[in-house]
Design an enzyme around this catalytic site. Structure first.
Site, short mmCIF file in Angstrom:
data_model
loop_
_atom_site.label_atom_id
_atom_site.label_comp_id
_atom_site.label_asym_id
_atom_site.label_seq_id
_atom_site.Cartn_x
_atom_site.Cartn_y
_atom_site.Cartn_z
N LYS C 162 -17.19 -18.17 -22.83
CA LYS C 162 -17.29 -17.02 -21.92
C LYS C 162 -18.73 -16.83 -21.51
CE LYS C 162 -13.67 -13.96 -23.67
NZ LYS C 162 -13.48 -12.65 -24.33
N LYS C 241 -5.99 -11.70 -14.62
CA LYS C 241 -4.73 -10.97 -14.74
C LYS C 241 -3.98 -11.01 -13.40
CE LYS C 241 -7.32 -7.96 -17.77
NZ LYS C 241 -8.19 -6.76 -17.79
N GLU C 292 -13.80 -6.69 -25.39
CA GLU C 292 -14.98 -6.23 -24.67
C GLU C 292 -14.66 -4.87 -24.09
OE1 GLU C 292 -15.36 -9.37 -21.75
OE2 GLU C 292 -14.42 -8.11 -20.22
N ASN C 294 -15.09 -2.73 -20.55
CA ASN C 294 -15.48 -2.75 -19.14
C ASN C 294 -15.97 -1.36 -18.77
OD1 ASN C 294 -14.79 -5.45 -18.60
ND2 ASN C 294 -12.64 -4.87 -18.53
N ARG C 296 -16.58 0.52 -16.26
CA ARG C 296 -16.36 0.81 -14.84
C ARG C 296 -14.87 1.06 -14.64
NH1 ARG C 296 -13.51 -3.75 -14.17
NH2 ARG C 296 -14.28 -5.62 -15.19
N ARG C 340 -0.96 -8.45 -8.70
CA ARG C 340 -2.10 -8.66 -7.81
C ARG C 340 -1.73 -9.70 -6.78
NH1 ARG C 340 -7.58 -8.78 -11.48
NH2 ARG C 340 -6.92 -7.22 -13.02
#
Lengths: 155, 502, 502, 155
Positions: C162, C241, C292, C294, C296, C340
């Site tokens: 990553k 995703k 992790e 995010n 935001r 999406r």
């Protein structure tokens, strides 16, 4: 780039100036933004997106949540506005005629009852005057814009 | 077992029901008058049966033709939507007699509630408070007016004339002055006969300054009858709702319980099944009176769906199938508002309008639901009710819902046909709407001489520039071709296709 | 006091934020690269500032230019959306140093969470479980690969590479076989440098068969830090995703409490403010590990909004304004699913596609939300991320939500550009999706050789008839003119208009 | 009413029969429903609404949730399919060239690395063969459809 539009106070002449890609009219400015959308700049600097489309002779304009209609008059054509005829606002059936030919009426007098869209609508006299002609009788179908009665305005 | 539903309706409610069938994995059949070919709802059905005839009476009200369509397509249930045949007990009986499932209450329940007089008596017996009033049933036409006049005298002014078997504001007239009575009564009767084939008129005391509050009920065959809280629909023009919300802005939990229990009692009194609405007038005093029960899905059902999380049409399908309803305890969250979008000239006494929907761009974004039966390019004709669509918003609070509705109406672009969008937008800024203090007379009080769009000279000038500029730029030459294109004529194979392959 | 917000983003998330500002009565400014003129989001802002430059680096990543735009328009706050500068602590510092309000957490919080290594240490200290792994920070380029190789040996295979400051799947590679390591590491590093200007790589044990579960958190300045429950986003292709839902289909109230508390602890450990998401891997064993945070708003925030009834963007605005958040206790109702919509060829390794959106007709009806940045007639270009829109549905139950999503995808018509609509539709019929047993490897397991649309010879033949028939009928001659029309060139007055009149 | 469309197995000729307002093809039938929408009847009697639009030479067709693309070949024109060139699937930048001119490769060998939309894409050999020409070097921008390398198929 001169156009004439109809208004309730008579025809309006509009002459646009071209400045680069912009069209201008006394402090207002217009440019094409995207399909059917235009960008308008107001005299105070504010801007808004306008949608415009033409149906028949009428430009429909949407601006800041408001919709305006402007009927464009082809140069040389005469406006049919001042003929004194009372026209059917929509297609329908005459239910009742409430006046006789020759009858004097006051502004606001109900002249005819029309049925359209399952509702009754009254056609009322727009001014004081005299009914000179009745074009439809009860039971008849009328098209939108058909002149229902002629009214001669009182002097 | 419901496996294929015929939707005996058109427009947005047909779309709503057809989509619900599709999601539930149930087959669907639409019926379609010749002048409705190409309409949006016909595209959402698995099969379409073209009806023969021209008028509404010959098509969407033709019971025999509709039942034949169900049989020829193998449909096993009929959903009537609202309006049309939805509250005709006779049709419900016909449907059942032909071995089809009627998605709605029993014909007896429809009869008991459909006749205003019987409904009042039933409600009184069930302990539900009713408004003072009386009905006039006079067979001799010459004597009807006289009988109505006498009844009016007994009920007292101001009063409301209603078609006994009416609904949707048709055949309804408010009379404040006895001098206006005769004309109003004649008009109401004529409209009642034209719309419902039944000229009986009911006279009711007009409770001015009241709120229109209605309770949504659901009842299944497993002994469960529940309510889904209230909708406030006080804001009306010509006795037709234009602005509806849930929950009621002045509602208290105690009053909701009391009205909810009265509504459940009303439904149970007629062994109700399916979805229905019990309408009340809520007086300024806090007293409430039974108005009527609508024995069908209602136009404004979406606001209840958004705040309760219940899919009412889906529950109708479940209940008709003999299943228990799936919703749990009542749980109201946030606030929902619906406005009804009409093709009408709000500045000219709400006169219905017609024309092409040359541009039809609904607002987008979270919290917005549009239940529409039309799309860009369609024509609005005088053949049907001028309601184009319902715009519904949901937000966590009432103030945010009103903000969202303002934004949504500002974004809504409809060109080519006059609509009430600007009227609805102004309504959102009216003090009684902001306060939540609306009553059934709010519109008349706000605009006693009728509504007119606010004048904004700057915008008006700008719009003139746009019209002139668009003409100069030749925008009309780039436009999509108008509404005449691609219309399928009555001789098209569309008709036979559906009949040939049921 | 926030009175005018500059949205430092584009596309659907810019639309989402601009509409929220409009509803809240807050002024708004959009920024727009030259190749974004005419985009939908520019129409939703009160003012638009045209940026100078061509590449993303010269426009949406140009901090100085963006801050200058805020100053020249009198904006007092900046909302970064997601991607672009949203997780650059340096930019947040810049914004604050210029007297503007940063709508997001403190730069320190961004730093602590943005650097994967620091985040792991902070989380361990806060008692939040983390996945075994280590970071490689080697300045000497020649030695980096060697150092990475050694670290990989210690972490063990299968492993995940990553970008330390990455996100959105960029610079990410899974390595199952040590033989593939070198190539994967080089590619990951190149992508990391290109995308984030930072080539540091973090190596993590790959927990196959796990679920990706994330918790939405909100924290205001009044001492309140809450969580809004989980989203499951296990279904990923290329580590991005594509299918997200709330609540998690296998979630229990106990596990939600435990993960929610861990997420709140994580946020509190860095004095978090605003909206953020703590991502976890949930192993088959029931153990969960911090992935992790995010710092935001996230792409998939709508599913949480639909089940909790909280308007997350509106709460961001409130929190940045120093107000307490308005939402009450957590109340999860029904089920929401988001897919999406990408312009990509799902049958060809999800290769991004471009072209005109000649027809773009989203599905309609209750329970459907579309967050889109595009509309019919727009062009999909290679300049930006190929995500066109997010289609989100809500229904009372998970099974009904899946039914609604199927219906919505079937109704969605997009012509002119290849999209993943059919792939998403097939996904809705895949057994792990129906079961809710999806994991991060579901797509690879379902389609080990890549997805292909199911063959249906009848439909294929029918489509050929349609193509031939449409040509015969001359449908292309009736069409609206293509996508080249009405494009505003860089020399257009649009640019100067907005600069001249701030 | 004869049309030719490209397919992976070569050109397909389609000849439609007209029957009243309907167009027919071996058991399938088509009528125009509304703007851009067509009504298709399948051989089993099922019907569906199709959306169709043409972009360049390609008809895009939406039918029952599926989207199909049919490239129409103008009578007399030659298809550019079989030229052996490996083209850029989208505009982007060449990151790396992994082969030399003249090199023999197997099907599936990575030939070039392209960056587009912030992602890396590998261009791989479609068949066994020999690289006869390399048209772009690392760092160069390529347009969509540009021929990147020529590959001579192994006999």
């Amino acid at each position: 780039m001169q156009h004439i539009f109809a208004s309730s106070e008579g025809p309006i002449e509009v002459t646009l100036a071209r400045n680069g890609e912009a069209l201008q009219l006394s402090g207002y400015s217009l440019t094409q933004h995207d399909r059917g959308r235009l960008l308008v700049t107001l005299p105070n600097g504010g801007k808004c997106i306008a949608h415009a489309t033409k149906v028949g002779d009428i430009w429909w304009v949407h601006l800041n949540g408001r919709t305006y209609r402007w009927e464009r008059i082809e140069p040389g054509s005469s406006s049919a506005r001042d003929e004194g005829g009372l026209v059917a606002p929509m297609p329908g059936k005459v239910l009742d005629v409430l006046v006789r030919q020759g009858q004097s009426v006051e502004a606001g007098t109900a002249l005819m009852v029309l049925e359209a869209m399952k509702m009754e609508h009254r056609i009322v006299a727009s001014t004081d005057g005299r009914v000179t002609q009745i074009h439809f009788q009860a039971g008849e179908q009328v098209a939108q814009g058909a002149v229902l009665l002629d009214l001669e305005e009182a002097e | 077992m419901v496996s294929k539903v015929l939707v005996a309706n058109r427009g947005e409610i047909a779309c709503r029901i057809l989509r619900a069938c599709s999601e539930a994995g149930i087959g669907s059949v639409a019926i379609c008058a010749p002048n409705d070919q190409g309409s949006l709802f016909t595209e959402l059905a698995d099969e379409v049966v073209l009806l023969e005839g021209e008028s509404i009476g010959e098509t969407y009200l033709d019971q025999a033709q509709i039942i034949a369509a169900a049989q020829s397509t193998g449909a096993d249930a009929i959903h009537p939507g609202f309006g049309f045949l939805s509250e005709r007990a006779e049709f419900a009986r016909h449907v059942s007699a032909n071995g089809l499932i009627w998605i709605g209450p029993s014909p007896e329940a429809i009869d008991q509630m459909g006749d205003k007089m019987t409904a009042r008596q039933t409600m009184r017996a069930a302990g539900v408070p009713v408004i003072p009033g009386e009905e006039v049933e006079e067979v001799d036409e010459a004597k009807t007016l006289e009988a109505l006049r006498e009844a009016a005298q007994r009920v007292g002014y101001p009063l409301l004339l209603k078609a006994s078997s009416g609904g949707g504001g048709k055949g309804m007239r408010a009379v404040h002055d006895p001098a206006d009575f005769d004309q109003a009564a004649s008009a109401a009767q004529r409209e009642a006969i034209a719309a419902f084939g039944d000229g009986r008129i009911y006279i009711e005391r007009l409770l001015t300054g009241s709120k229109h509050i209605e309770i949504q009920v659901l009842a299944d065959r497993h002994g469960r009858t529940i309510h889904l809280g209230e909708r406030e629909c006080s804001v009306q023009r010509r006795h037709q709702k234009v602005f509806e919300e849930a929950p009621g802005p002045t509602m208290t939990p105690e009053l909701r319980d009391a009205m909810g229990q009265a509504a459940v009692a009303a439904a149970q009194a007629v062994d109700y099944e399916g979805a229905g609405t019990v309408e009340f007038l809520l007086a300024a005093s806090g007293e409430f009176f039974f108005l009527e029960m609508n024995t069908r899905i209602q136009v404004e059902h979406p606001v209840t769906e958004l705040v309760t999380g219940v899919d009412i049409v889906r529950e109708q399908l479940r209940i008709a199938n003999g299943e228990p309803m799936s919703c749990g305890d009542l749980m109201i969250r946030g606030h929902a508002i619906e406005v009804r979008l009409y093709a009408e000239d709000a500045a000219n006494n709400f006169l219905p309008a017609i024309g092409p929907l040359a541009v039809f761009r609904p607002p987008e974004g979270p919290g917005i639901r549009l239940d529409t039966g039309v799309r860009e390019g369609d024509d609005v004709t005088p053949n049907y009710d001028p309601m184009l669509a319902k715009l519904i918003v949901w937000a966590p609070s009432r103030i945010e819902a009103l903000q969202k509705m303002r934004r949504a109406l500002d974004e809504f672009v409809i060109l080519g046909t006059t609509t009430n969008v600007e009227f609805l937008r102004d309504l959102c800024d009216a003090q009684p709407v902001i306060d939540g203090s609306t009553t059934t007379t709010t519109i008349d009080t706000l605009w006693p001489k009728g509504w007119n769009p606010p004048h904004d000279l700057t915008l008006e000038d700008a719009s003139l520039l746009v019209a002139a500029g668009a003409e100069t730029l030749g925008l009309h030459l780039q436009q999509r071709v108008g509404s005449q294109e691609g219309v399928v004529g009555p001789a098209s194979p569309f008709a036979t296709l559906n009949r040939r392959y049921p």
